[in-house]
Design an enzyme around this catalytic site. Structure first.
Site, short mmCIF file in Angstrom:
data_model
loop_
_atom_site.label_atom_id
_atom_site.label_comp_id
_atom_site.label_asym_id
_atom_site.label_seq_id
_atom_site.Cartn_x
_atom_site.Cartn_y
_atom_site.Cartn_z
N GLU A 61 0.82 -1.21 0.00
CA GLU A 61 0.00 0.00 0.00
C GLU A 61 0.86 1.26 0.00
O GLU A 61 0.51 2.26 -0.63
CB GLU A 61 -0.95 0.01 1.21
CG GLU A 61 -2.09 -0.99 1.12
CD GLU A 61 -1.67 -2.44 1.40
OE1 GLU A 61 -2.44 -3.36 1.04
OE2 GLU A 61 -0.57 -2.65 1.97
N HIS A 130 -11.37 -6.92 7.36
CA HIS A 130 -11.74 -6.68 5.96
C HIS A 130 -13.18 -6.17 5.82
O HIS A 130 -13.79 -6.33 4.77
CB HIS A 130 -11.59 -7.97 5.13
CG HIS A 130 -10.20 -8.50 5.05
ND1 HIS A 130 -9.59 -9.17 6.09
CD2 HIS A 130 -9.29 -8.46 4.05
CE1 HIS A 130 -8.36 -9.53 5.73
NE2 HIS A 130 -8.16 -9.09 4.50
#
Length: 326
Positions: A61, A130
């Site tokens: 990321e 998530h």
């Protein structure tokens, strides 16, 4: 174009429209190329625009958002994908400390026109790491625009506005809405960021919702209508800019306010909205303000438990009933 378009197809369509319009727009992220994205939200982009403009990245990321920042500072308009919004935590230094500060710290000499797209929210049993709705994380950082569309047409219109923005935008795509369908908007459809929409009119109570909570609020409003309570539903669309005017105008008609938010109650976006209403519209209220929000716990994996944590139609109906009787 087809008579209906899904929310997931609208993401790819929205990006494609801007890529056709502006050669400086590029996409980067994990598996967004030939694979079409893990949620199939970038299908067709690699085929149409090729590897020069659609970049598959390593699983980092920091690399994705760092590269996007550099590209944006040097004349491109990158659209970076972070696969799950929970993973914004992995590149938080760039998102909180670097990207939103550059324009200010350079006295306006350097802008960072980038979009960070991310799959947000729960309701699908993806578990604690998530499933989070993390719009409120971004809301704590001045300098970021925050968009969270609820319909396919808004996905396309708000994507256009986000990509054209000279300031950074975090664009939350709700996983629970990806399969939902709607009418495709006309070509050149742009929805200005910071403009809420009244999606149902009513005179008794204002329900303010965002993303997947908009259909929840609308279903609750339908049920309440059968009991003689007419709820007005406002789709906030964006948290920054925040369209308080539309909320206060609605409140002028209804005099009661309920926020419906997936964020945890602790620090959720509704708290900010409610405090602004208390400052600017206290005289409009005839009853206490109520927030229907997520519980302050990690999201459970089990469906039956997750349902107890995230706001439901039943929770909204029960809250409004209590308020109507006040």
């Amino acid at each position: 174009m087809a008579d209906v378009i899904s929310y997931r197809e609208a993401v790819a369509e929205g990006i494609a429209r801007e890529m056709r319009r502006d050669p400086s727009v590029v996409c980067l992220g994990e598996d967004i190329g030939e694979a079409g994205g893990v949620f199939k939200t970038t299908v067709g982009l690699f085929k149409e625009f090729g590897p020069q403009r659609v970049w598959d990245t390593p699983i980092s990321e920091q690399a994705i958002v760092g590269a996007a920042m550099g590209a944006a500072m040097t004349g491109m308009r990158p659209v970076a994908e972070i696969m799950f919004s929970d993973f914004l935590a992995c590149c938080w230094d760039y998102l909180a400390n670097e990207i939103p500060k550059v324009r200010y710290m350079t006295g306006g000499q350097v802008t960072v026109p980038l979009v960070v797209r991310t799959a947000n929210g729960g309701g699908l049993g993806f578990g604690a790491q998530h499933s989070q709705a993390t719009e409120n994380w971004a809301l704590t950082v001045p300098g970021l625009k925050i968009a969270a569309p609820a319909t396919p047409a808004d996905v396309i219109g708000m994507m256009a506005a986000a990509i054209r923005s000279d300031d950074p935008v975090v664009f939350f795509e709700h996983k629970g809405l990806l399969a939902s369908k709607g009418t495709p908007p006309p070509p050149d459809h742009v929805v200005e960021l910071g403009r809420a929409a009244v999606v149902r009119e009513g005179a008794d109570v204002t329900l303010v919702a965002l993303a997947s909570m908009v259909p929840v609020a609308l279903k609750a409003a339908e049920l309440l209508s059968g009991e003689g309570i007419e709820a007005e539903v406002v789709d906030l669309r964006c948290l920054v800019p925040l369209d308080v005017t539309t909320v206060l105008t609605s409140l002028g008609r209804t005099s009661r306010l309920v926020t419906v938010e997936e964020n945890p109650y602790q620090g959720g976006w509704g708290a900010t909205l409610v405090s602004v209403v208390a400052d600017e519209g206290f005289d409009l209220l005839d009853a206490p303000v109520r927030r229907v929000a997520g519980d302050c716990v990690p999201l459970p994996f089990a469906d039956a438990l997750e349902e107890r944590v995230i706001p439901t139609v039943e929770k909204v109906v029960a809250t409004v009933r209590g308020l109507a009787a006040y």
